[in-house]
Design a protein around this motif. Structure first.
Motif, PDB file in Angstrom:
ATOM      1  N   GLY A   1       0.821  -1.195   0.000  1.00 26.16           N
ATOM      2  CA  GLY A   1       0.000   0.000   0.000  1.00 26.16           C
ATOM      3  C   GLY A   1       0.857   1.247   0.000  1.00 26.16           C
ATOM      4  O   GLY A   1       2.073   1.185  -0.125  1.00 26.16           O
ATOM      5  N   ILE A   2       0.204   2.361   0.141  1.00 22.30           N
ATOM      6  CA  ILE A   2       0.888   3.644   0.156  1.00 22.30           C
ATOM      7  C   ILE A   2       0.761   4.222   1.557  1.00 22.30           C
ATOM      8  O   ILE A   2      -0.333   4.291   2.108  1.00 22.30           O
ATOM      9  CB  ILE A   2       0.269   4.606  -0.874  1.00 22.30           C
ATOM     10  CG1 ILE A   2       0.464   4.053  -2.273  1.00 22.30           C
ATOM     11  CG2 ILE A   2       0.879   5.976  -0.758  1.00 22.30           C
ATOM     12  CD1 ILE A   2      -0.227   4.853  -3.324  1.00 22.30           C
ATOM     13  N   ARG A   3       1.882   4.621   2.094  1.00 21.40           N
ATOM     14  CA  ARG A   3       1.880   5.283   3.394  1.00 21.40           C
ATOM     15  C   ARG A   3       2.396   6.691   3.204  1.00 21.40           C
ATOM     16  O   ARG A   3       3.430   6.899   2.565  1.00 21.40           O
ATOM     17  CB  ARG A   3       2.758   4.543   4.394  1.00 21.40           C
ATOM     18  CG  ARG A   3       2.194   3.218   4.783  1.00 21.40           C
ATOM     19  CD  ARG A   3       3.028   2.601   5.849  1.00 21.40           C
ATOM     20  NE  ARG A   3       2.485   1.294   6.181  1.00 21.40           N
ATOM     21  CZ  ARG A   3       2.914   0.574   7.173  1.00 21.40           C
ATOM     22  NH1 ARG A   3       3.895   1.008   7.925  1.00 21.40           N
ATOM     23  NH2 ARG A   3       2.366  -0.595   7.429  1.00 21.40           N
ATOM     24  N   VAL A   4       1.685   7.639   3.770  1.00 24.36           N
ATOM     25  CA  VAL A   4       2.057   9.043   3.656  1.00 24.36           C
ATOM     26  C   VAL A   4       2.152   9.619   5.060  1.00 24.36           C
ATOM     27  O   VAL A   4       1.241   9.453   5.860  1.00 24.36           O
ATOM     28  CB  VAL A   4       1.004   9.829   2.831  1.00 24.36           C
ATOM     29  CG1 VAL A   4       1.358  11.298   2.769  1.00 24.36           C
ATOM     30  CG2 VAL A   4       0.885   9.251   1.447  1.00 24.36           C
ATOM     31  N   LYS A   5       3.261  10.274   5.349  1.00 24.79           N
ATOM     32  CA  LYS A   5       3.404  10.936   6.641  1.00 24.79           C
ATOM     33  C   LYS A   5       2.791  12.324   6.545  1.00 24.79           C
ATOM     34  O   LYS A   5       3.055  13.071   5.598  1.00 24.79           O
ATOM     35  CB  LYS A   5       4.871  11.064   7.037  1.00 24.79           C
ATOM     36  CG  LYS A   5       5.495   9.774   7.466  1.00 24.79           C
ATOM     37  CD  LYS A   5       6.895  10.010   7.959  1.00 24.79           C
ATOM     38  CE  LYS A   5       7.513   8.710   8.423  1.00 24.79           C
ATOM     39  NZ  LYS A   5       8.884   8.922   8.920  1.00 24.79           N
ATOM     40  N   ILE A   6       1.974  12.657   7.524  1.00 26.00           N
ATOM     41  CA  ILE A   6       1.352  13.975   7.582  1.00 26.00           C
ATOM     42  C   ILE A   6       2.196  14.828   8.513  1.00 26.00           C
ATOM     43  O   ILE A   6       2.320  14.547   9.703  1.00 26.00           O
ATOM     44  CB  ILE A   6      -0.099  13.888   8.106  1.00 26.00           C
ATOM     45  CG1 ILE A   6      -0.920  12.920   7.276  1.00 26.00           C
ATOM     46  CG2 ILE A   6      -0.730  15.270   8.144  1.00 26.00           C
ATOM     47  CD1 ILE A   6      -1.109  13.324   5.842  1.00 26.00           C
ATOM     48  N   LEU A   7       2.793  15.880   7.972  1.00 27.21           N
ATOM     49  CA  LEU A   7       3.632  16.766   8.761  1.00 27.21           C
ATOM     50  C   LEU A   7       2.865  18.037   9.119  1.00 27.21           C
ATOM     51  O   LEU A   7       2.143  18.595   8.285  1.00 27.21           O
ATOM     52  CB  LEU A   7       4.896  17.125   7.983  1.00 27.21           C
ATOM     53  CG  LEU A   7       5.758  15.938   7.547  1.00 27.21           C
ATOM     54  CD1 LEU A   7       6.900  16.414   6.667  1.00 27.21           C
ATOM     55  CD2 LEU A   7       6.300  15.201   8.759  1.00 27.21           C
ATOM     56  N   ASN A   8       3.020  18.484  10.325  1.00 32.56           N
ATOM     57  CA  ASN A   8       2.407  19.721  10.826  1.00 32.56           C
ATOM     58  C   ASN A   8       0.893  19.733  10.654  1.00 32.56           C
ATOM     59  O   ASN A   8       0.302  20.767  10.367  1.00 32.56           O
ATOM     60  CB  ASN A   8       3.015  20.951  10.140  1.00 32.56           C
ATOM     61  CG  ASN A   8       4.493  21.062  10.384  1.00 32.56           C
ATOM     62  OD1 ASN A   8       4.992  20.611  11.408  1.00 32.56           O
ATOM     63  ND2 ASN A   8       5.202  21.641   9.437  1.00 32.56           N
ATOM     64  N   ASN A   9       0.258  18.567  10.768  1.00 23.50           N
ATOM     65  CA  ASN A   9      -1.199  18.437  10.633  1.00 23.50           C
ATOM     66  C   ASN A   9      -1.726  19.028   9.325  1.00 23.50           C
ATOM     67  O   ASN A   9      -2.824  19.562   9.268  1.00 23.50           O
ATOM     68  CB  ASN A   9      -1.914  19.084  11.825  1.00 23.50           C
ATOM     69  CG  ASN A   9      -1.665  18.331  13.100  1.00 23.50           C
ATOM     70  OD1 ASN A   9      -1.479  17.127  13.075  1.00 23.50           O
ATOM     71  ND2 ASN A   9      -1.661  19.034  14.211  1.00 23.50           N
ATOM     72  N   ASN A  10      -0.934  18.939   8.261  1.00 29.93           N
ATOM     73  CA  ASN A  10      -1.330  19.473   6.965  1.00 29.93           C
ATOM     74  C   ASN A  10      -1.892  18.330   6.121  1.00 29.93           C
ATOM     75  O   ASN A  10      -1.192  17.689   5.340  1.00 29.93           O
ATOM     76  CB  ASN A  10      -0.134  20.131   6.275  1.00 29.93           C
ATOM     77  CG  ASN A  10      -0.551  20.986   5.115  1.00 29.93           C
ATOM     78  OD1 ASN A  10      -1.701  20.935   4.689  1.00 29.93           O
ATOM     79  ND2 ASN A  10       0.373  21.766   4.604  1.00 29.93           N
ATOM     80  N   LEU A  11      -3.195  18.080   6.290  1.00 27.44           N
ATOM     81  CA  LEU A  11      -3.844  16.956   5.622  1.00 27.44           C
ATOM     82  C   LEU A  11      -3.969  17.178   4.115  1.00 27.44           C
ATOM     83  O   LEU A  11      -3.816  16.245   3.325  1.00 27.44           O
ATOM     84  CB  LEU A  11      -5.218  16.716   6.238  1.00 27.44           C
ATOM     85  CG  LEU A  11      -5.950  15.469   5.789  1.00 27.44           C
ATOM     86  CD1 LEU A  11      -5.144  14.237   6.141  1.00 27.44           C
ATOM     87  CD2 LEU A  11      -7.313  15.402   6.424  1.00 27.44           C
ATOM     88  N   GLU A  12      -4.228  18.399   3.700  1.00 24.44           N
ATOM     89  CA  GLU A  12      -4.371  18.690   2.264  1.00 24.44           C
ATOM     90  C   GLU A  12      -3.093  18.360   1.501  1.00 24.44           C
ATOM     91  O   GLU A  12      -3.124  17.762   0.428  1.00 24.44           O
ATOM     92  CB  GLU A  12      -4.732  20.172   2.060  1.00 24.44           C
ATOM     93  CG  GLU A  12      -6.108  20.541   2.552  1.00 24.44           C
ATOM     94  CD  GLU A  12      -7.195  19.849   1.756  1.00 24.44           C
ATOM     95  OE1 GLU A  12      -7.041  19.701   0.524  1.00 24.44           O
ATOM     96  OE2 GLU A  12      -8.188  19.425   2.380  1.00 24.44           O
ATOM     97  N   ARG A  13      -1.969  18.733   2.072  1.00 30.51           N
ATOM     98  CA  ARG A  13      -0.695  18.467   1.419  1.00 30.51           C
ATOM     99  C   ARG A  13      -0.431  16.959   1.348  1.00 30.51           C
ATOM    100  O   ARG A  13       0.068  16.444   0.354  1.00 30.51           O
ATOM    101  CB  ARG A  13       0.418  19.156   2.187  1.00 30.51           C
ATOM    102  CG  ARG A  13       1.717  19.189   1.470  1.00 30.51           C
ATOM    103  CD  ARG A  13       2.690  20.007   2.258  1.00 30.51           C
ATOM    104  NE  ARG A  13       3.697  20.558   1.389  1.00 30.51           N
ATOM    105  CZ  ARG A  13       4.739  21.224   1.807  1.00 30.51           C
ATOM    106  NH1 ARG A  13       4.873  21.494   3.086  1.00 30.51           N
ATOM    107  NH2 ARG A  13       5.619  21.682   0.971  1.00 30.51           N
TER     108      ARG A  13
END
Length: 106
Positions: free
Chosen positions: A31-43
């Motif tokens: 699968g794809i894992r994406v880290k969310i930095l600084n609570n920036n969900l849109e990015r």
């Protein structure tokens, strides 16, 4: 307490994928894992979408459509595929002629 913890942890842990005959188990965890930095969900979502497009997952999802496709849409898609294939064949033919000329020294 520890026995219930072990029971629940065994449910939520990955299966042992070290065995070569358990390919289907290891494929479930891709699968794809994406880290969310600084609570920036849109990015994070835009980054995930970019990864999905480049890896071909989006194309696989579209190919496995479960709903009916109208005949007009099928014709449009067939025409697009035909143009794409003809363009690719034309480009391959041009590249081949260029390479032949270079090899022959023209």
């Amino acid at each position: 307490m520890t026995s219930t913890y072990k029971a629940f942890s065994s449910i939520f842990t990955r299966p042992h994928t070290g065995l070569p005959n358990r390919i289907s188990d290891s494929q479930q965890w891709r699968g794809i894992r994406v880290k969310i930095l600084n609570n920036n969900l849109e990015r994070g979502l835009t980054y995930m979408q970019r990864i999905m497009q480049s890896s071909g997952i989006e194309r696989m999802i579209k190919n496995e459509q479960l709903y009916h496709i109208k005949n007009s849409e099928k014709r449009v898609l067939a025409k697009k595929n035909l143009h794409r294939r003809l363009k690719s064949q034309d480009l391959a033919r041009k590249l081949k002629s260029i390479l032949v000329k270079k090899v022959r020294g023209y």
